[in-house]
Structure formats: C-alpha cells, structure tokens
Design a protein around this motif. Structure first.
Motif, PDB file in Angstrom:
ATOM      1  N   GLN A   1       4.554   9.486  -8.394  1.00 46.07           N
ATOM      2  CA  GLN A   1       3.410   8.889  -9.074  1.00 46.07           C
ATOM      3  C   GLN A   1       3.609   7.384  -9.275  1.00 46.07           C
ATOM      4  OE1 GLN A   1       2.299  10.819 -12.736  1.00 46.07           O
ATOM      5  NE2 GLN A   1       0.786   9.254 -13.290  1.00 46.07           N
TER       6      GLN A   1
ATOM      7  N   THR B   1       3.283   5.551  -5.996  1.00 48.38           N
ATOM      8  CA  THR B   1       1.885   5.379  -5.596  1.00 48.38           C
ATOM      9  C   THR B   1       1.234   4.225  -6.354  1.00 48.38           C
ATOM     10  OG1 THR B   1       1.673   7.740  -5.084  1.00 48.38           O
ATOM     11  CG2 THR B   1      -0.362   6.507  -5.446  1.00 48.38           C
ATOM     12  N   GLU B   2       1.541   4.125  -7.644  1.00 50.60           N
ATOM     13  CA  GLU B   2       0.975   3.040  -8.450  1.00 50.60           C
ATOM     14  C   GLU B   2       1.463   1.678  -7.967  1.00 50.60           C
ATOM     15  OE1 GLU B   2       2.148   4.009 -12.389  1.00 50.60           O
ATOM     16  OE2 GLU B   2       0.705   5.665 -12.633  1.00 50.60           O
TER      17      GLU B   2
ATOM     18  N   GLU C   1      -0.212   0.676  -4.709  1.00 54.62           N
ATOM     19  CA  GLU C   1      -1.569   0.162  -4.883  1.00 54.62           C
ATOM     20  C   GLU C   1      -1.536  -1.300  -5.337  1.00 54.62           C
ATOM     21  OE1 GLU C   1      -5.566  -0.160  -4.761  1.00 54.62           O
ATOM     22  OE2 GLU C   1      -4.319   1.485  -3.983  1.00 54.62           O
ATOM     23  N   GLN C   2      -0.631  -1.614  -6.252  1.00 51.87           N
ATOM     24  CA  GLN C   2      -0.481  -3.008  -6.689  1.00 51.87           C
ATOM     25  C   GLN C   2      -0.079  -3.905  -5.512  1.00 51.87           C
ATOM     26  OE1 GLN C   2       2.284  -3.213  -9.980  1.00 51.87           O
ATOM     27  NE2 GLN C   2       1.312  -1.498 -11.046  1.00 51.87           N
TER      28      GLN C   2
END
Length: 297
Positions: free
Chosen positions: A202, A205-206, A209-210
């Motif tokens: 998780q 994934t964050e 994205e950044q």
C-alpha cells in the motif's frame, strides 16, 4: 609561455621526476638565446562521438646562438610535462565510493566517462557498508576522493565534475538550464529510491503515485525544451544547447530508473527518448554500458 606556467604545468604530476625535468627545462630555457617564444594552447572539442582534446604547439626562434639537440629535447620535455602532467603516474586521480548500484552515483560516473577522465569506481555491497560508514565524512555516499581529501554529497560532486570537464553549459542561460534539470532529477530520484525500497504494497503504491505526478510534470516540461541538432548522418537531441551536457547524462540515468516503474509511460516523451539514444550512442558511454555490471537500481 612564462616560467610560472611551466612550473604549474610541470609540477602537476607532483613527483620527484616531474621536479627534476621541470627544473632542468627551466635552466635550459634560460640558456637558450635563440628561442623567443614557446606557446602551448589547448582546445577541447565536443563531438557527437564524445570529447576530444587537441594541443597546438609553436616555437618561435631567432638566428642567434646554437640550437643544439639538448635544447630540442628540453622543449619536448616542457611540452610533455605541460600537456600531459599525469604522464608520470598511471594511477587515476579520482576515486568514487558508492554501493554496487547506479543510485545517486551513476550520473557522476557518466560525466567522468563522457569526459574521458579515468577514475576508480570503488563499489561495495550493503553488507560491507556498516564497516565502511565511519570512514565517510558524513556517514553517507557517494563520496569523491581526490588528492587525499574526501568530498560527500552527490549533487555537489556532479555539479563540480560538470564544470570541471566542460559539461555544465556554455552560457549563463545554458548553465542555469542544466542546473534545473539536475535539481528536478534529484527530486524524482529521491522518490524513486523511496519507492524501490518500500516493502509494504500500500505504501509502495502511494509513493509510486507521488513519483508519477512529480516525474510527469518534469518530463513534460523537459520534452518541450529539448532541441534537435541535425548532422549529415542523423539527428541528435540535446536537453541544453547543441552539444552534450550533464543535463543529457542526468536524463539518461533518470529515464533508466523510471523505465522500471509500471505506471509511467515513457513513450509519451519521444524527444527525451531521443536524448537517451543520443547519450547511449556516444563512443565512451557505449563502451561503459557494455561492461557495466547489472545493478538492481
């Protein structure tokens, strides 16, 4: 050529042999009444196949005095010592300390390779790092060792090397543009390395994205700024100006890293891909890539 220039050029090797030859050369030049001027000029030329150095040597003589063989040999000694100050030593002057990885050291390696400057690439594993860490100035790497001194900080090393070896841009505007690319790439690389080492899916994934948002913002801007230079054989694309700079080498490295990120589509940036191809086609870079170890990041 002045006495000071001969002394500075001749002593660059910092060896006993250098001191002997330069002292001898200075003595003979003082005795040579028929040598009016000895001129040595250096010209560094950036080619599409890499960088080359040309030396222009001229000696102006009068008809006075006897120009003996020893005088001729003296001029040769001065030229060799000034043009090739490292001739007395086969050991590279620079040593780069970093992990067995591209990471934060690869752009520095590329700058040295593109400039044709020899260096020792001192690499080590993560397991060896705890024992080496206390010997590093700030407890981090990369570190450039030069003349017995240790210099940390990847950004400082790359910027110094770019200026030192003529890859920092020709004008003020070009130099500032190169700095912009280096700084933006550092921001992307920070997120990339954070993403690479994240184990929690998780969180990974964050961070991805950044990184995607940050990278796409910079890549889109750089895509608009890239310029093509045409030759009789092909089209070369550079980030700044019409010749190779550290900005191109930085883009090459950052695109290599981003190619392993699933959510980033690099095909949307054809000019930047052309820069990547231009850098990879340079003879010294091509040779380096053929022998470079396969690092995970």
């Amino acid at each position: 050529m002045s006495r000071k220039e001969i002394e500075e050029g001749g002593l660059a090797g910092d060896t006993t042999r250098s001191l002997f030859f330069v002292s001898l050369a200075l003595y003979r030049l003082d005795k040579m009444t028929n040598v009016q001027e000895l001129t040595i000029q250096k010209q560094v030329v950036t080619l599409t196949s890499g960088r080359d150095t040309h030396w222009c040597v001229s000696v102006s003589c009068t008809n006075q005095g006897n120009f003996c063989v020893f005088d001729f040999l003296t001029i040769i000694v001065v030229i060799v010592r000034c043009v090739c100050p490292c001739v007395s030593s086969s050991r590279p002057r620079y040593k780069l300390h970093y992990f067995k990885a591209r990471g934060r050291a690869e752009v520095t390696r590329l700058v040295f390779k593109a400039a044709g400057v020899p260096f020792v690439d001192e690499t080590f594993t993560m397991g060896e790092w705890p024992n080496l860490k206390p010997s590093m100035p700030t407890g981090s790497v990369p570190v450039l060792e030069m003349g017995g001194d240790m210099f940390p900080e990847s950004g400082a090393i790359v910027r110094w090397a770019a200026r030192k070896f003529g890859l920092a841009g020709k004008s003020d505007a070009e130099q500032l543009r190169v700095e912009e690319v280096l700084a933006g790439a550092d921001d992307i690389r920070d997120l990339f390395l954070s993403w690479f080492f994240k184990s929690d899916p998780q969180v990974k994934t964050e961070v991805e994205e950044q990184m995607k948002q940050k990278a796409c913002g910079f890549l889109g801007r750089w895509e608009d700024q890239a310029r093509e230079t045409r030759s009789s054989q092909r089209v070369y694309t550079y980030m700044v100006g019409t010749s190779l700079t550290a900005a191109d080498l930085t883009l090459f490295d950052i695109l290599e890293q981003l190619s392993s990120v699933p959510s980033i589509d690099l095909s949307s940036y054809p000019k930047l891909q052309n820069i990547r191809a231009t850098v990879a086609s340079l003879t010294p870079i091509k040779s380096y890539l053929q022998t470079r170890p396969s690092y995970p990041f």
